[in-house]
Design a protein around this motif. Structure first.
Motif, PDB file in Angstrom:
ATOM      1  N   ASP A 261       0.802  -1.154  -0.061  1.00 47.52           N
ATOM      2  CA  ASP A 261      -0.126  -0.020   0.184  1.00 47.52           C
ATOM      3  C   ASP A 261       1.034   1.237   0.033  1.00 47.52           C
ATOM      4  O   ASP A 261       0.647   2.318  -0.487  1.00 47.52           O
TER       5      ASP A 261
ATOM      6  N   ASP B  30       2.484   1.819  -3.409  1.00 49.52           N
ATOM      7  CA  ASP B  30       1.448   1.430  -4.513  1.00 49.52           C
ATOM      8  C   ASP B  30       1.779   2.896  -5.709  1.00 49.52           C
ATOM      9  O   ASP B  30       1.575   2.636  -6.970  1.00 49.52           O
TER      10      ASP B  30
ATOM     11  N   ARG C  75       2.704  -3.557 -11.340  1.00 53.10           N
ATOM     12  CA  ARG C  75       1.915  -3.926 -10.590  1.00 53.10           C
ATOM     13  C   ARG C  75       2.547  -4.996  -9.555  1.00 53.10           C
ATOM     14  O   ARG C  75       3.341  -5.759  -9.880  1.00 53.10           O
TER      15      ARG C  75
END
Length: 343
Positions: free
Chosen positions: A204, A207, A216
């Motif tokens: 997170d 990200d 990704r």
């Protein structure tokens, strides 16, 4: 020639033994026939006795005078060799000299290596600090020369100064951390925590960085929860460095960073794998060295200190664990380590 009483005594002993053996030989010659077997046995025995006595006397003289000479020169011998309580002979003294020479050679080689490391270390540190400092200096000079009056230039340059300062602080923090690790000043605050949850938190946090790189990040695990016993904050640094590196070197249009966790006996295995540029075989063995970069110009542009993987290695070694790297050039890289499973 200096008179030695012990030498005189030894010569008298040898002379007496020779006379005694001569008398025995003369008696044997008269008593036995020249063809008698007993005569030859007496002759052989006399030879053996004479050889043994000569050997013992000569050996005693050599040792006695040798030790005396060693005591005379002991005042000029190094402390590592001199031992007033030990009764050294020349063989033992020679061995001590050989050991001291080997020790000194090893110490000299170590000092040379340390000096080389010091020069490289100082050169790397100064090189790392120069880039952000010169950048800050350039922007400040521009603002002082009138750029501060232009609001768009001022805001843009202040933002760049802020980024350069942040990079400078990161380099200093990394240097301080690795120095503490190498001096053994850092202690681990180990606890039981869910490793998968920590990985999700790191994903997170990274990200936005991954989105900017069109990358990704996925977590693949054999269990939803995997509890380990380790220093949570330090392991978060390990994951942050490994995942961030994988993102920075993902040079594909649709890059993927995969973090895998699995159980093996009493360990939790962690793999951080990317499908990026990979590492050449000759570089793979050096990637955990301080300041070593696979692609230096690119890494500097990304603001790295070149200490990330060295810090990772030290943290895992503090946990009594190792980290390994596998890579196929232009196909990808995988870093693997394990942690103690918590009950």
């Amino acid at each position: 020639m200096k008179f030695q009483r012990l030498t005189l005594l030894a010569s008298l002993v040898l002379t007496a033994v020779m006379l005694l053996l001569a008398l025995i030989f003369d008696e044997a010659k008269e008593k036995f026939s020249t063809t008698a077997q007993e005569f030859y046995w007496i002759l052989l025995l006399s030879f053996v006795v004479m050889a043994v006595i000569n050997y013992l006397v000569v050996d005693f003289l050599f040792n006695f005078y040798g030790k005396r000479q060693i005591k005379k020169i002991s005042t000029i011998l190094p402390e590592e060799i001199r031992d007033e309580e030990a009764d050294l002979n020349f063989k033992e003294l020679s061995q001590r000299f050989s050991d001291l020479n080997l020790k000194n050679t090893t110490e000299i080689d170590t000092m040379k290596e340390m000096e080389t490391y010091r020069k490289e270390y100082m050169g790397n540190v100064s090189h790392e600090l120069k880039t952000p400092l010169f950048t800050i200096q350039g922007y400040v000079d521009t603002l002082l020369e009138g750029g501060v009056e232009n609001l768009s230039i001022r805001d843009k340059y202040l933002e760049r100064i802020d980024r350069s300062l942040e990079r400078l602080l990161n380099i200093v923090k990394d240097l301080d951390m690795i120095n503490q690790f190498e001096s053994g000043e850092i202690t681990l605050n180990q606890s039981r925590f869910d490793l998968n949850q920590l990985i999700r938190e790191m994903i997170d946090l990274l990200d936005l960085e991954a989105q900017n790189k069109n990358t990704r990040i996925v977590l693949q695990t054999t269990s939803n929860q995997m509890f380990v016993h380790a220093d949570r904050q330090k392991i978060s640094q390990v994951l942050m460095n490994l995942i961030s590196n994988a993102i920075n070197y993902s040079n594909r249009e649709s890059a993927t960073v995969t973090v895998r966790t699995s159980l093996k006996n009493a360990k939790v295995l962690v793999d951080v794998e990317d499908n990026g540029m990979g590492i050449k075989p000759e570089m793979l063995t050096r990637i955990f060295e301080r300041f070593y970069r696979v692609e230096s110009s690119r890494n500097r542009n990304d603001g790295g200190s070149g200490l990330g993987l060295a810090i990772v290695k030290h943290i895992l070694e503090a946990h009594q664990e190792n980290i390994t790297a596998e890579s196929v050039y232009l196909e990808g890289t995988k870093f693997s380590f394990s942690l103690q499973k918590a009950i």
